[in-house]
Design a protein around this motif. Structure first.
Motif, PDB file in Angstrom:
ATOM      1  N   TYR A  34      25.457  67.541  -8.538  1.00 31.78           N
ATOM      2  CA  TYR A  34      24.577  68.662  -8.222  1.00 31.78           C
ATOM      3  C   TYR A  34      24.523  69.539  -9.459  1.00 31.78           C
ATOM      4  O   TYR A  34      25.225  69.302 -10.447  1.00 31.78           O
ATOM      5  CB  TYR A  34      25.090  69.455  -7.006  1.00 31.78           C
ATOM      6  CG  TYR A  34      26.338  70.277  -7.272  1.00 31.78           C
ATOM      7  CD1 TYR A  34      26.261  71.635  -7.596  1.00 31.78           C
ATOM      8  CD2 TYR A  34      27.612  69.703  -7.203  1.00 31.78           C
ATOM      9  CE1 TYR A  34      27.401  72.392  -7.841  1.00 31.78           C
ATOM     10  CE2 TYR A  34      28.754  70.448  -7.457  1.00 31.78           C
ATOM     11  CZ  TYR A  34      28.643  71.791  -7.769  1.00 31.78           C
ATOM     12  OH  TYR A  34      29.772  72.532  -8.021  1.00 31.78           O
ATOM     13  N   PHE A  53      19.420  74.291  -2.429  1.00 28.93           N
ATOM     14  CA  PHE A  53      18.080  73.719  -2.318  1.00 28.93           C
ATOM     15  C   PHE A  53      18.087  72.194  -2.401  1.00 28.93           C
ATOM     16  O   PHE A  53      18.711  71.609  -3.283  1.00 28.93           O
ATOM     17  CB  PHE A  53      17.187  74.275  -3.422  1.00 28.93           C
ATOM     18  CG  PHE A  53      15.719  74.208  -3.113  1.00 28.93           C
ATOM     19  CD1 PHE A  53      15.068  75.269  -2.514  1.00 28.93           C
ATOM     20  CD2 PHE A  53      14.986  73.070  -3.408  1.00 28.93           C
ATOM     21  CE1 PHE A  53      13.711  75.212  -2.225  1.00 28.93           C
ATOM     22  CE2 PHE A  53      13.632  73.001  -3.129  1.00 28.93           C
ATOM     23  CZ  PHE A  53      12.987  74.075  -2.535  1.00 28.93           C
ATOM     24  N   SER A  54      17.351  71.569  -1.468  1.00 28.84           N
ATOM     25  CA  SER A  54      17.205  70.103  -1.436  1.00 28.84           C
ATOM     26  C   SER A  54      15.823  69.722  -1.957  1.00 28.84           C
ATOM     27  O   SER A  54      14.807  70.236  -1.473  1.00 28.84           O
ATOM     28  CB  SER A  54      17.374  69.581  -0.003  1.00 28.84           C
ATOM     29  OG  SER A  54      18.642  69.908   0.512  1.00 28.84           O
ATOM     30  N   HIS A  55      15.777  68.811  -2.917  1.00 31.83           N
ATOM     31  CA  HIS A  55      14.519  68.393  -3.532  1.00 31.83           C
ATOM     32  C   HIS A  55      13.726  67.446  -2.636  1.00 31.83           C
ATOM     33  O   HIS A  55      14.221  66.922  -1.640  1.00 31.83           O
ATOM     34  CB  HIS A  55      14.796  67.710  -4.878  1.00 31.83           C
ATOM     35  CG  HIS A  55      15.624  66.458  -4.758  1.00 31.83           C
ATOM     36  ND1 HIS A  55      15.144  65.271  -4.245  1.00 31.83           N
ATOM     37  CD2 HIS A  55      16.932  66.212  -5.089  1.00 31.83           C
ATOM     38  CE1 HIS A  55      16.090  64.351  -4.269  1.00 31.83           C
ATOM     39  NE2 HIS A  55      17.192  64.896  -4.767  1.00 31.83           N
ATOM     40  N   ALA A  61      18.023  67.278  -9.044  1.00 35.57           N
ATOM     41  CA  ALA A  61      18.562  68.603  -9.307  1.00 35.57           C
ATOM     42  C   ALA A  61      18.096  69.082 -10.679  1.00 35.57           C
ATOM     43  O   ALA A  61      17.777  70.260 -10.861  1.00 35.57           O
ATOM     44  CB  ALA A  61      20.085  68.560  -9.243  1.00 35.57           C
ATOM     45  N   LEU A  64      14.599  70.433 -10.382  1.00 35.93           N
ATOM     46  CA  LEU A  64      14.585  71.766  -9.784  1.00 35.93           C
ATOM     47  C   LEU A  64      14.966  72.823 -10.815  1.00 35.93           C
ATOM     48  O   LEU A  64      14.371  73.905 -10.871  1.00 35.93           O
ATOM     49  CB  LEU A  64      15.540  71.821  -8.593  1.00 35.93           C
ATOM     50  CG  LEU A  64      15.110  71.058  -7.334  1.00 35.93           C
ATOM     51  CD1 LEU A  64      16.242  71.068  -6.309  1.00 35.93           C
ATOM     52  CD2 LEU A  64      13.848  71.675  -6.724  1.00 35.93           C
ATOM     53  N   ARG A  71      13.704  79.095 -10.663  1.00 33.37           N
ATOM     54  CA  ARG A  71      14.959  79.608 -11.215  1.00 33.37           C
ATOM     55  C   ARG A  71      14.915  81.124 -11.361  1.00 33.37           C
ATOM     56  O   ARG A  71      15.864  81.835 -11.005  1.00 33.37           O
ATOM     57  CB  ARG A  71      15.212  78.982 -12.589  1.00 33.37           C
ATOM     58  CG  ARG A  71      15.772  77.562 -12.581  1.00 33.37           C
ATOM     59  CD  ARG A  71      17.287  77.548 -12.567  1.00 33.37           C
ATOM     60  NE  ARG A  71      17.863  78.289 -13.663  1.00 33.37           N
ATOM     61  CZ  ARG A  71      18.015  77.823 -14.912  1.00 33.37           C
ATOM     62  NH1 ARG A  71      17.592  76.603 -15.221  1.00 33.37           N
ATOM     63  NH2 ARG A  71      18.597  78.554 -15.834  1.00 33.37           N
ATOM     64  N   ALA A  83      21.351  73.335  -6.769  1.00 29.77           N
ATOM     65  CA  ALA A  83      20.370  72.265  -6.592  1.00 29.77           C
ATOM     66  C   ALA A  83      21.086  70.973  -6.209  1.00 29.77           C
ATOM     67  O   ALA A  83      21.891  70.448  -6.977  1.00 29.77           O
ATOM     68  CB  ALA A  83      19.576  72.059  -7.883  1.00 29.77           C
ATOM     69  N   LYS A  85      21.316  66.865  -5.090  1.00 30.25           N
ATOM     70  CA  LYS A  85      20.708  65.635  -5.599  1.00 30.25           C
ATOM     71  C   LYS A  85      21.009  64.488  -4.643  1.00 30.25           C
ATOM     72  O   LYS A  85      22.159  64.186  -4.352  1.00 30.25           O
ATOM     73  CB  LYS A  85      21.260  65.289  -6.987  1.00 30.25           C
ATOM     74  CG  LYS A  85      20.792  63.928  -7.529  1.00 30.25           C
ATOM     75  CD  LYS A  85      19.298  63.901  -7.747  1.00 30.25           C
ATOM     76  CE  LYS A  85      18.828  62.521  -8.250  1.00 30.25           C
ATOM     77  NZ  LYS A  85      18.701  61.537  -7.154  1.00 30.25           N
TER      78      LYS A  85
END
Length: 269
Positions: A34, A53-55, A61, A64, A71, A83, A85
């Motif tokens: 992450y 946060f999940s992409h 990550a 993001l 950001r 972020a 991953k």
């Protein structure tokens, strides 16, 4: 105590040596990674809240972290940006195209481990963390809300819901959830669509399931410049909102500020 026990188990399962990492370098667990960015100018000591946060599908990550607007928005809120991953291209969730038999446990353990590791490296206030995600990451966020509600003060699934249909019930305390979606989304339509051997679920089904689970009742709707929200509360004053914007499969970083402020106003942060 439940949170501490969960995080301790996660560290046992996923623990790796604490090496330098941040927005430009992966934080490594046993077999996952992450990234994390602390707010600009942070002194390294003062506890701060966090957006976890999940992409989306095939995201990362690193990707993001390259989103400067995202950001900056989180940093300006005085929060850490964590972020996540996925292990491969997508999250291993129940009824997803290549993981029909999954119960999500692998991903839940991963998130437990990320929180444990991040709070070991940085002064993160675990009482002020919000889970969010876009598209497939929104699906991840709904699953976390249902299975890991005790880890986060609130959940913000954006343009994503459960695969096929929501579970019949959830576990843990009732979560505070703000679901955000485009009213003409062609990628994750509000009524879902078939993909390979499965299909995306209907957003209304997820909202109905959680409304029943949490004992929510409708209250006054609200509106901002871009969002029109149907709101509900329960006897414990938990918040469940369904917010639509005009448009398709898109995401604005301002939605995170909107949700954070709504959770704060509700006394959850």
């Amino acid at each position: 105590m439940k949170l501490l026990a969960t995080l301790a188990t996660a560290m046992t399962t996923f623990a790796a040596p604490a090496l330098a990492c941040g927005p430009d370098t992966d934080c490594k667990l046993a077999d996952r990674t992450y990234r994390i960015a602390m707010p600009s100018g942070h002194n390294g000591k003062t506890p701060v809240g966090a957006i976890v946060f999940s992409h989306g599908y095939k995201g990362s990550a690193a990707g993001l972290m390259r989103n400067r607007n995202l950001r900056r928005a989180v940093s300006d809120m005085g929060l850490a940006f964590i972020a996540l991953k996925s292990k491969e291209d997508d999250w291993v969730l129940p009824n997803s195209p290549r993981h029909m038999d999954s119960d999500g446990a692998e991903e839940f353990a991963y998130v437990d481990a990320v929180i444990a590791d991040a709070t070991k490296r940085h002064p993160i206030d675990t009482q002020r963390m919000v889970a969010a995600g876009f598209s497939a990451g929104g699906m991840m966020t709904w699953n976390l809300a249902c299975a890991r509600s005790d880890l986060f003060a609130g959940f913000v699934p954006i343009s994503g819901t459960f695969w096929q249909a929501p579970p019949k019930t959830c576990t843990g305390p009732v979560a505070n959830i703000i679901h955000i979606h485009g009213d003409s989304d062609p990628t994750v339509p509000l009524n879902g669509r078939r993909i390979l051997n499965t299909r995306q679920g209907k957003v209304a089904d997820a909202m109905d399931m959680y409304s029943a689970y949490g004992g929510f009742q409708p209250i006054q709707p609200s509106k901002t410049k871009r969002l029109s929200c149907k709101n509900s509360r329960n006897q414990d004053d938990d918040l469940l909102s369904f917010c639509l914007f005009e448009g398709g499969h898109s995401f604005r970083s301002e939605y995170l500020r909107f949700a954070w402020e709504a959770f704060a106003k509700a006394g959850r942060l």
